[in-house]
Design a protein around this motif. Structure first.
Motif, short mmCIF file in Angstrom:
data_model
loop_
_atom_site.label_atom_id
_atom_site.label_comp_id
_atom_site.label_asym_id
_atom_site.label_seq_id
_atom_site.Cartn_x
_atom_site.Cartn_y
_atom_site.Cartn_z
N ILE A 94 0.83 -1.21 0.00
CA ILE A 94 0.00 0.00 0.00
C ILE A 94 0.87 1.26 0.00
O ILE A 94 0.58 2.24 -0.71
CB ILE A 94 -0.94 0.00 1.23
CG1 ILE A 94 -1.98 -1.12 1.10
CG2 ILE A 94 -1.64 1.35 1.38
CD1 ILE A 94 -2.84 -1.30 2.34
N LYS A 95 1.94 1.23 0.77
CA LYS A 95 2.83 2.39 0.85
C LYS A 95 3.43 2.73 -0.52
O LYS A 95 3.49 3.91 -0.92
CB LYS A 95 3.95 2.11 1.86
CG LYS A 95 4.85 3.29 2.15
CD LYS A 95 5.87 2.96 3.23
CE LYS A 95 6.75 4.16 3.53
NZ LYS A 95 7.73 3.83 4.62
N LYS A 96 3.86 1.69 -1.24
CA LYS A 96 4.42 1.91 -2.58
C LYS A 96 3.34 2.35 -3.56
O LYS A 96 3.56 3.24 -4.39
CB LYS A 96 5.09 0.62 -3.07
CG LYS A 96 6.34 0.24 -2.30
CD LYS A 96 6.93 -1.07 -2.83
CE LYS A 96 8.17 -1.47 -2.03
NZ LYS A 96 8.73 -2.77 -2.48
N ALA A 97 2.15 1.71 -3.46
CA ALA A 97 1.06 2.02 -4.39
C ALA A 97 0.56 3.45 -4.23
O ALA A 97 0.16 4.11 -5.20
CB ALA A 97 -0.09 1.04 -4.18
N SER A 98 0.59 3.96 -2.99
CA SER A 98 0.08 5.31 -2.74
C SER A 98 0.93 6.39 -3.44
O SER A 98 0.49 7.53 -3.60
CB SER A 98 0.02 5.58 -1.24
OG SER A 98 1.32 5.53 -0.67
N LYS A 99 2.13 6.00 -3.87
CA LYS A 99 3.01 6.96 -4.56
C LYS A 99 2.79 6.96 -6.06
O LYS A 99 3.14 7.93 -6.75
CB LYS A 99 4.47 6.63 -4.26
CG LYS A 99 4.85 6.76 -2.79
CD LYS A 99 6.29 6.33 -2.56
CE LYS A 99 6.66 6.40 -1.08
NZ LYS A 99 8.05 5.93 -0.84
N THR A 100 2.23 5.87 -6.61
CA THR A 100 2.10 5.75 -8.07
C THR A 100 0.66 5.69 -8.56
O THR A 100 0.37 6.11 -9.69
CB THR A 100 2.83 4.48 -8.54
OG1 THR A 100 2.27 3.33 -7.87
CG2 THR A 100 4.32 4.55 -8.25
N ALA A 101 -0.26 5.16 -7.73
CA ALA A 101 -1.65 4.97 -8.17
C ALA A 101 -2.50 6.20 -7.83
O ALA A 101 -2.19 6.97 -6.91
CB ALA A 101 -2.24 3.74 -7.51
N ASP A 102 -3.56 6.38 -8.59
CA ASP A 102 -4.51 7.45 -8.31
C ASP A 102 -5.49 7.05 -7.21
O ASP A 102 -6.05 7.90 -6.52
CB ASP A 102 -5.31 7.79 -9.58
CG ASP A 102 -4.39 8.25 -10.72
OD1 ASP A 102 -3.57 9.15 -10.47
OD2 ASP A 102 -4.49 7.69 -11.82
#
Length: 542
Positions: A109-117
């Protein structure tokens, strides 16, 4: 009634880890105030055990009880990073017992929050795991409980989706299908715990040929609830219970095909007690239960083992069997070995000691009688004194060797041959191996009630490794003892019990759950092989 126990029932790795951490923290900090941030796991028996050990529960980080110097334990479901930082800034020591799978989801989730809308978290919005996940996702995080929630989401260029570790596999797949139509790029992460997948799949398989499901677990446990829902969807009768007492109230036809399943937060011993209650309702269970209770709760099986070791000690020293001596050993073992004494068992100790003393007087005179009395008094000392359980195992071994090897050789006034030391090594490995296997089987219960068995004292992995190496080393020693003329060929008769002792380790690794009495009987009955080999030796070699 046919009863099938689910292979994947009981504690998962993450739950066991959280409980072990919690009780070790209490053990290392006996005087500090300790609290868990919410229920450490959703199980009433564990929560009650924590309460008895002085471990409280707080549901809010602003709770006045969380003061500087106190310890706060993060439960298996994890905690939001900002909340953890607030506690640490106030001087509260935070111990993280979050499940590694939950931490893996948080990392994704931490990584996704930087790339996903948009970061979609599929799961139950009221589940405690969600609070931690949303705390990491921030403004991009959104909880989706079902397909309808997914359809209501806005269009986005890139969406990342993860699932609560105990979420339903089928529902997660349906949500993913809907999300594919909501974005240009969909990043899908397989975050449902392998244990959860296996349990849910097993319920569907069991539903093919079982009509009643006993679902054991806390009423607040999400994964237990999910298992019950799956069984119900297969049009099977579902009986949910938290403890064995609730199961006594259920009416189950004798012709039923019953499947017993349990959530990841249900202790194995609770499952076993439920199985015991279930079996007791069977029409023909009376005799079976009586036999199981007798063999598992009395010292009969280890006493037969003591008799067998005594037979072997006489053979190793070149002596013929003396049945008055062997019977002395048997009754002395009946008085001084086996499980912890209860008030009802003291008459057995008194009668067995009296018979053993009489036989000792007949076989070796006053000296023999005094020897028997002296050894028999060692058992009351350990039962009355408050000795730690792991020390009780060592003490029990010393008493067992005195009864099985020293007593028969003393009564026969025999010199000690070199092979006796090999026999003593075998006795030590077999006796302590039984103690370790029973300790491993009851590891969960012992951790919760605070019992420090030999297996827990050595540590789970170390005790298994130590036992495996001891069995292999001893097997090699026994195999070579006859060619090297250290011991007679009877040494080969000691090899089968070692094989089945090693099989007990396999049972533990496979997490096979069945009646705890049956496991105790299996382990203790390995002693019976030794007198059987002794009798075979008498009729073929003597």
């Amino acid at each position: 009634m046919r009863i099938t126990i689910a292979r994947y029932a009981g504690f998962c790795f993450g739950v066991r880890r959280a409980i072990d951490i919690t009780f070790k923290v209490r053990q290392k900090n006996p005087r500090k105030k300790i609290y868990t941030l919410g229920q450490i796991i959703h199980n009433p028996q564990v929560i009650e055990a924590l309460k008895k050990r002085g471990i409280g529960i707080v549901h809010d980080i602003d709770d006045d009880r969380l003061k500087a110097g106190n310890i706060a334990i993060v439960r298996a479901h994890g905690i939001a990073p900002d909340k953890k930082q607030i506690l640490q800034s106030r001087g509260v020591e935070v111990i993280d017992a979050a499940c590694p799978m939950v931490l893996k989801v948080q990392s994704i989730i931490k990584k996704a929050s930087k790339t996903a809308d948009l970061v979609v978290i599929a799961g139950d919005k009221d589940h405690p795991e969600m609070d931690a996940h949303l705390g990491i996702a921030g403004d991009k995080g959104v909880v989706v409980e079902n397909v309808e929630d997914a359809r209501r989401l806005p269009q986005a260029r890139r969406i990342s989706v993860v699932a609560q570790t105990t979420f339903g596999v089928a529902t997660y797949r349906e949500i993913i299908s809907v999300l594919r139509e909501k974005c240009e790029v969909l990043d899908v992460s397989d975050t449902i715990c392998r244990s959860t997948i296996d349990r849910q799949s097993e319920v569907r398989d069991l539903a093919k040929d079982h009509d009643v499901f006993i679902v054991i677990g806390g009423k607040d446990s999400a994964n237990t609830k999910r298992l019950a829902e799956i069984a119900a969807k297969e049009n099977r009768r579902v009986i949910r219970v938290e403890d064995p007492e609730q199961l006594k109230e259920a009416t189950i036809p004798q012709t039923s095909q019953v499947a017993v399943i349990a959530g990841a937060s249900t202790p194995h011993w609770v499952i076993e007690e439920c199985i015991e209650v279930l079996k007791s309702t069977h029409t023909h269970a009376g005799i079976e239960n009586a036999v199981l209770n007798f063999l598992s709760a009395t010292p009969l099986l280890p006493s037969l083992g003591s008799l067998g070791i005594a037979m072997a000690s006489l053979v190793f020293c070149g002596q013929r069997y003396s049945w008055d001596v062997l019977l002395t050993v048997f009754f002395l073992a009946l008085a001084s070995t086996g499980p912890h004494r209860t008030p009802r068992q003291w008459p057995l100790w008194a009668v067995s000691t009296g018979i053993a003393t009489s036989l000792g007087l007949l076989s070796a005179g006053l000296t023999g009688g005094l020897l028997v009395i002296g050894i028999s008094l060692l058992r009351p000392l350990i039962d009355v004194g408050g000795v730690a359980d792991y020390l009780r195992s060592i003490y029990g071994l010393v008493v067992f060797v005195l009864i099985s090897i020293i007593t028969p050789l003393s009564l026969e006034r025999s010199s000690i041959a070199p092979g006796v030391f090999v026999l003593a090594a075998y006795t030590a490995v077999h006796y302590l191996g039984v103690e370790i296997l029973l300790g491993l089987k009851n590891m969960e219960r012992d951790a919760i009630i605070g019992r420090m068995s030999l297996a827990r004292y050595i540590h789970e992995e170390h005790s298994i490794m130590l036992l495996e190496y001891a069995i292999m080393g001893l097997a090699l020693m026994l195999f070579l003892s006859f060619p090297l003329k250290i011991a007679p060929a009877l040494a080969y008769g000691l090899l089968p019990p070692l094989f089945f002792l090693a099989k007990g380790i396999d049972f533990y690794h496979e997490q096979v759950i069945f009646d705890n009495r049956m496991y105790t009987i299996y382990v203790q009955s390995l002693w019976v092989i030794i007198p059987a080999m002794g009798l075979l030796w008498k009729f073929t070699m003597m």
